[in-house]
Design a protein around this motif. Structure first.
Motif, PDB file in Angstrom:
ATOM      1  N   GLY A  14      -5.605  -3.763   9.999  1.00  0.00           N
ATOM      2  CA  GLY A  14      -5.826  -2.578  10.656  1.00  0.00           C
ATOM      3  C   GLY A  14      -5.675  -2.975  12.290  1.00  0.00           C
ATOM      4  O   GLY A  14      -4.989  -2.320  13.056  1.00  0.00           O
ATOM      5  N   ILE A  44      -1.164  -7.913   9.041  1.00  0.00           N
ATOM      6  CA  ILE A  44      -1.074  -7.058   7.834  1.00  0.00           C
ATOM      7  C   ILE A  44      -2.437  -6.226   7.924  1.00  0.00           C
ATOM      8  O   ILE A  44      -2.620  -5.439   7.204  1.00  0.00           O
ATOM      9  CB  ILE A  44      -1.008  -7.978   6.634  1.00  0.00           C
ATOM     10  CG1 ILE A  44      -2.441  -8.824   6.211  1.00  0.00           C
ATOM     11  CG2 ILE A  44       0.229  -8.562   6.255  1.00  0.00           C
ATOM     12  CD1 ILE A  44      -2.544  -9.660   5.009  1.00  0.00           C
ATOM     13  N   SER A  76      -7.072   0.995   8.292  1.00  0.00           N
ATOM     14  CA  SER A  76      -7.822   0.235   7.331  1.00  0.00           C
ATOM     15  C   SER A  76      -8.644   1.301   6.830  1.00  0.00           C
ATOM     16  O   SER A  76      -9.616   1.674   7.334  1.00  0.00           O
ATOM     17  CB  SER A  76      -8.646  -0.833   7.777  1.00  0.00           C
ATOM     18  OG  SER A  76      -7.721  -1.743   8.331  1.00  0.00           O
ATOM     19  N   LYS A  87      -1.954   4.893  10.968  1.00  0.00           N
ATOM     20  CA  LYS A  87      -2.168   3.595  10.324  1.00  0.00           C
ATOM     21  C   LYS A  87      -3.618   3.031  10.360  1.00  0.00           C
ATOM     22  O   LYS A  87      -4.087   3.125  11.416  1.00  0.00           O
ATOM     23  CB  LYS A  87      -1.210   2.626  11.185  1.00  0.00           C
ATOM     24  CG  LYS A  87       0.404   2.828  11.177  1.00  0.00           C
ATOM     25  CD  LYS A  87       1.126   1.695  11.668  1.00  0.00           C
ATOM     26  CE  LYS A  87       2.668   1.914  11.601  1.00  0.00           C
ATOM     27  NZ  LYS A  87       3.261   0.747  12.327  1.00  0.00           N
ATOM     28  N   ASP A 111      -4.130  -5.258  13.569  1.00  0.00           N
ATOM     29  CA  ASP A 111      -2.728  -5.981  13.778  1.00  0.00           C
ATOM     30  C   ASP A 111      -1.979  -4.427  14.280  1.00  0.00           C
ATOM     31  O   ASP A 111      -0.752  -4.868  14.662  1.00  0.00           O
ATOM     32  CB  ASP A 111      -2.035  -6.810  12.593  1.00  0.00           C
ATOM     33  CG  ASP A 111      -3.113  -7.748  12.290  1.00  0.00           C
ATOM     34  OD1 ASP A 111      -3.480  -8.580  13.580  1.00  0.00           O
ATOM     35  OD2 ASP A 111      -3.091  -8.410  11.159  1.00  0.00           O
ATOM     36  N   ALA A 112      -2.049  -3.475  13.544  1.00  0.00           N
ATOM     37  CA  ALA A 112      -1.193  -2.389  13.548  1.00  0.00           C
ATOM     38  C   ALA A 112      -0.895  -2.077  15.164  1.00  0.00           C
ATOM     39  O   ALA A 112      -1.717  -1.859  15.797  1.00  0.00           O
ATOM     40  CB  ALA A 112      -1.882  -1.246  12.754  1.00  0.00           C
ATOM     41  N   THR A 162      -3.415  -0.100   5.592  1.00  0.00           N
ATOM     42  CA  THR A 162      -3.221  -1.513   5.917  1.00  0.00           C
ATOM     43  C   THR A 162      -4.080  -2.445   5.147  1.00  0.00           C
ATOM     44  O   THR A 162      -4.873  -1.603   4.373  1.00  0.00           O
ATOM     45  CB  THR A 162      -3.522  -1.965   7.592  1.00  0.00           C
ATOM     46  OG1 THR A 162      -4.911  -1.806   7.706  1.00  0.00           O
ATOM     47  CG2 THR A 162      -2.703  -1.135   8.381  1.00  0.00           C
ATOM     48  N   TYR A 163      -4.148  -3.659   4.999  1.00  0.00           N
ATOM     49  CA  TYR A 163      -5.158  -4.498   4.428  1.00  0.00           C
ATOM     50  C   TYR A 163      -6.371  -4.275   5.342  1.00  0.00           C
ATOM     51  O   TYR A 163      -6.401  -4.068   6.505  1.00  0.00           O
ATOM     52  CB  TYR A 163      -4.774  -5.940   4.518  1.00  0.00           C
ATOM     53  CG  TYR A 163      -3.683  -6.468   3.461  1.00  0.00           C
ATOM     54  CD1 TYR A 163      -4.011  -6.979   2.238  1.00  0.00           C
ATOM     55  CD2 TYR A 163      -2.369  -6.143   3.657  1.00  0.00           C
ATOM     56  CE1 TYR A 163      -3.022  -7.477   1.462  1.00  0.00           C
ATOM     57  CE2 TYR A 163      -1.343  -6.506   2.889  1.00  0.00           C
ATOM     58  CZ  TYR A 163      -1.678  -7.212   1.708  1.00  0.00           C
ATOM     59  OH  TYR A 163      -0.947  -7.504   0.782  1.00  0.00           O
ATOM     60  N   HIS A 165       0.841  -1.235  -0.035  1.00  0.00           N
ATOM     61  CA  HIS A 165      -0.001  -0.065   0.035  1.00  0.00           C
ATOM     62  C   HIS A 165       0.907   1.258  -0.088  1.00  0.00           C
ATOM     63  O   HIS A 165       1.801   1.376   0.786  1.00  0.00           O
ATOM     64  CB  HIS A 165      -0.777   0.044   0.990  1.00  0.00           C
ATOM     65  CG  HIS A 165      -2.010  -0.927   1.237  1.00  0.00           C
ATOM     66  ND1 HIS A 165      -2.077  -2.193   1.959  1.00  0.00           N
ATOM     67  CD2 HIS A 165      -3.134  -0.986   0.420  1.00  0.00           C
ATOM     68  CE1 HIS A 165      -3.122  -2.743   1.913  1.00  0.00           C
ATOM     69  NE2 HIS A 165      -3.787  -2.139   0.739  1.00  0.00           N
TER      70      HIS A 165
END
Length: 722
Positions: free
Chosen positions: A222, A220, A362, A360, A224-225, A389-390, A107
């Protein structure tokens, strides 16, 4: 690679921008000259294949050549399961003459400068990038060849490239070696692209480039960020529709365990704590006074969303209008409020310092999110770096992500990064919903049993316009919401007399983009009515449709998918061993799609056994990915038309958890989804939303043949007598 060159806007890019500007001018003209030109513009917008209008002349913004001879492609389009990363990797790999293993797609953070000023949505990622991305890749290939020619002291014409290795006169250089040490690049005009027959990857069923990360559970998404030293936030939200903040008593939360700070702003109250659970507990201890509108219920919303309320616009008209003395068949249809219900709730991690912010998140709207955060913090947009993010499901839900602003404000208040995610209840109650609709459709058959006159009136709340992406001024100019009318146009243009009328009603709760916009509800109503008229005229449903389609290019493509679906499914109107077939077709974003649903009734419940899909998306960059999109649309559409429904009770939207909000489960999925792809256009078209159109009507039409009952309301439920 550093870009220190300046390049004028290319003629191609000027034409793209100029074309969009012309639409704006004509839209103003439509406002002045009212309905005739409005209808022309609305028809054009309805079938528009939107081009990509941002940076398309600087390869260095898009690509990065790494020391291990791989190419990083910084994608301005988000990957949310639709396969965009794989498709654009195929396009880039072919023009760059590298292998798929040498392309890594990530991204694009807004700090790269590769920012999509619109969004990831509208089924435009592959189709919009089809030409510009290949041109950018070809430009980079030419740039690297020129640098290799200088380093090898060989003419460019004597060089060839394969798998990222440049060869000539017995000498070789990798792309990485050619790029090494180059500070200033000469950017060429877009070179001649390769012939499609010479492509190795485009048109092939290449495995997804994000497959391994998802199989192994790499961080990968949001949720998880994280960031070093991160704290956790929570926001107090009202449960009542239309509630506005009055005051807050935070005394009960201030000394609770783990609480770092409570932030009271004009538009929200937030808590920052050491852990998510501590933030949630403190949030629940804050007493907020809300100014709420009167209690609403589903009945009130249904009465509001009825044809005749609001403002109307004729979006399509041909021939004569109805003579009120004529006898005609009339059916009414309704669809309910629908939630996005994506598996990953909205959330964000924000880190704000004095002169910069890192977000960060999604999101489907990097540019819009960056602008909103910058405005709230008083920063320039360049001082805000959005790191996408993914997405764990998008479907339009992440086309506005204002929670980034709230997290940024909380981070600034405590001087540390803050992570904030919606609870599942908040996600359901504060969704931007698919609006309910109501349809009245009238038709009259001629003596041959085909339609002589057809009229469709339908009402919807806001879908695309009056959203963060598309201001309400566009609706004022055009007289119609460009999202709500998708699927509302009559596609059987060989009918002598037809008219489609859109009614706009403002709802008291937020409604916006939902995958396929108005297509699902509008096609359900229209294709159910067409099926009923075929029965009235004693005609086969497929023949009835084919007879009344025009002869333009899109009409021919529609006929082809109708024939292909019927042939592949061996469409029959006979009930065999308790099963019946239903047929439906639609056009969305210039992509025609037809479907056949094979259905039975089990314990008074509708059971879908098989769905056959025929679609013409134009050139298929990755046919397997398109089939997967068709399968996903069928399942999502089935879930929407058989189960999903939001209610309004005592002024609150409900349900607020999975379970009570019914959705299709694995056991409800058809055992077979058969997809036929026609490619009657030499460029890629829309894929991600068109297959959602026919499924509701296809199921309802099968039920009509099984039971004799015409179901006119979503979600589809049989009467107890069936």
């Amino acid at each position: 690679m550093a870009d220190k060159s300046k390049k004028k806007v290319s003629r191609r890019k000027f034409l793209v921008r100029g074309g969009l500007g012309t639409i704006g001018v004509v839209a103003i003209g439509a406002y002045i000259f009212r309905n005739p030109i409005r209808r022309q513009i609305l028809g054009m917008v309805n079938s528009l294949e939107a081009p990509y209008t941002d940076n398309t002349d600087k390869p260095m913004v898009w690509f990065e050549v790494t020391s291990n001879n791989t190419i990083l492609l910084h994608s301005p389009k988000m990957e949310m399961g639709q396969g965009t990363f794989t498709g654009i990797a195929q396009m880039a790999a072919d023009e760059l003459s590298v292998t798929m293993n040498q392309i890594k797609v990530v991204h694009a953070a807004s700090s790269t400068g590769n920012v999509d000023s619109f969004a990831t949505g509208g089924s435009t990622s592959i189709s919009g990038l089809w030409k510009p991305l290949r041109e950018l890749a070809a430009m980079l290939r030419v740039m690297l060849l020129k640098e290799a020619a200088l380093k090898l002291n060989i003419g460019v014409d004597e060089l060839s490239v394969a798998d990222g290795i440049i060869s000539g006169n017995g000498k070789t250089l990798t792309y990485a070696q050619a790029a090494e040490g180059v500070e200033q690049w000469e950017v060429p005009d877009a070179p001649v692209l390769k012939d499609i027959k010479d492509y190795k990857y485009i048109g092939q069923p290449i495995a997804r480039v994000d497959l391994e990360a998802k199989v192994y559970g790499d961080p990968i998404f949001g949720m998880d960020a994280d960031m070093p030293g991160m704290l956790y936030g929570a926001v107090v939200r009202p449960t009542k529709i239309g509630a506005t903040f009055v005051s807050a008593d935070t005394s009960g939360a201030e000394n609770m365990p783990g609480v770092i700070k409570i932030i009271v702003e004009d538009d929200f109250v937030g808590v920052v704590a050491n852990s998510m659970i501590e933030a949630e507990h403190a949030k629940n201890a804050i007493k907020v006074t809300w100014n709420s509108i009167e209690d609403l219920d589903t009945t009130a919303i249904t009465e509001m969303m009825t044809v005749g309320n609001g403002n109307s616009t004729i979006i399509q008209q041909n021939g004569a209008a109805f003579d009120e003395d004529d006898e005609f068949e009339t059916l009414e249809f309704r669809s309910p409020i629908g939630a996005h219900a994506q598996i990953e709730p909205n959330g964000v991690v924000a880190s704000v310092e004095s002169d910069n912010a890192i977000i960060k998140i999604s999101t489907q709207v990097v540019s819009l999110t960056r602008k909103e955060v910058a405005k709230r913090l008083g920063l320039d947009t360049e001082q805000v770096n959005i790191v996408p993010t993914y997405l764990g499901g998008g479907f339009g839900r992440r086309l506005h992500t204002p929670h980034a602003v709230q997290a940024a404000v909380m981070s600034k208040a405590v001087g540390k990064p803050v992570k904030y995610f919606f609870s599942r209840k908040e996600e359901f109650q504060h969704d931007m919903f698919r609006p309910p609709t109501h349809h009245i459709i009238k038709g009259k058959l001629n003596t041959d049993g085909f339609l002589d006159t057809l009229e469709h009136e339908f009402v919807s709340g806001d879908v695309a316009t009056d959203s963060a992406l598309v201001p309400n001024v566009l609706t004022n100019f055009l007289g119609a919401d460009v999202g709500a009318i998708r699927g509302g146009f009559i596609q059987y243009t060989a009918i002598p007399n037809f008219k489609s009328v859109y009614w706009h009603v403002e709802l008291p709760f937020a409604t916006s983009w939902w995958r396929s916009l108005g297509l699902l509800a509008n096609t359900f109503a229209m294709e159910s009515f067409i099926d009923e008229m075929a029965l009235k005229g004693n005609k086969n449903a497929v023949d009835f449709r084919l007879q009344q389609i025009g002869e333009q290019d899109i009409d021919v493509r529609l006929k082809n998918v109708i024939k292909a679906a019927a042939e592949k499914a061996k469409y029959s109107e006979e009930v065999v061993e308790g099963r019946a077939m239903g047929f439906a077709a639609s056009i969305d974003a210039n992509t025609p799609c037809a479907q056949v649903a094979e259905v039975s009734i089990v314990d008074n419940e509708i059971k879908v056994h098989k769905v056959t899909v025929a679609m013409d998306p134009g050139l298929a960059v990755n046919p397997d990915q398109i089939r997967a999109q068709c399968e996903g649309c069928v399942i999502m559409g089935m879930s929407a038309v058989l189960y999903e429904q939001m209610f309004v009770e005592n002024g609150e939207l409900t349900p607020t958890i999975y379970g009570p909000y019914q959705m299709a489960l694995m056991k409800n999925a058809p055992k077979e989804i058969d997809v036929v792809l026609l490619q009657r256009k030499d460029t890629p078209g829309a894929v991600g939303e068109p297959p959602l159109g026919p499924i509701g009507a296809a199921i309802a039409n099968a039920v009509r043949r099984l039971t004799g009952e015409r179901l006119t309301q979503l979600p589809l439920k049989l009467s107890t007598e069936s």
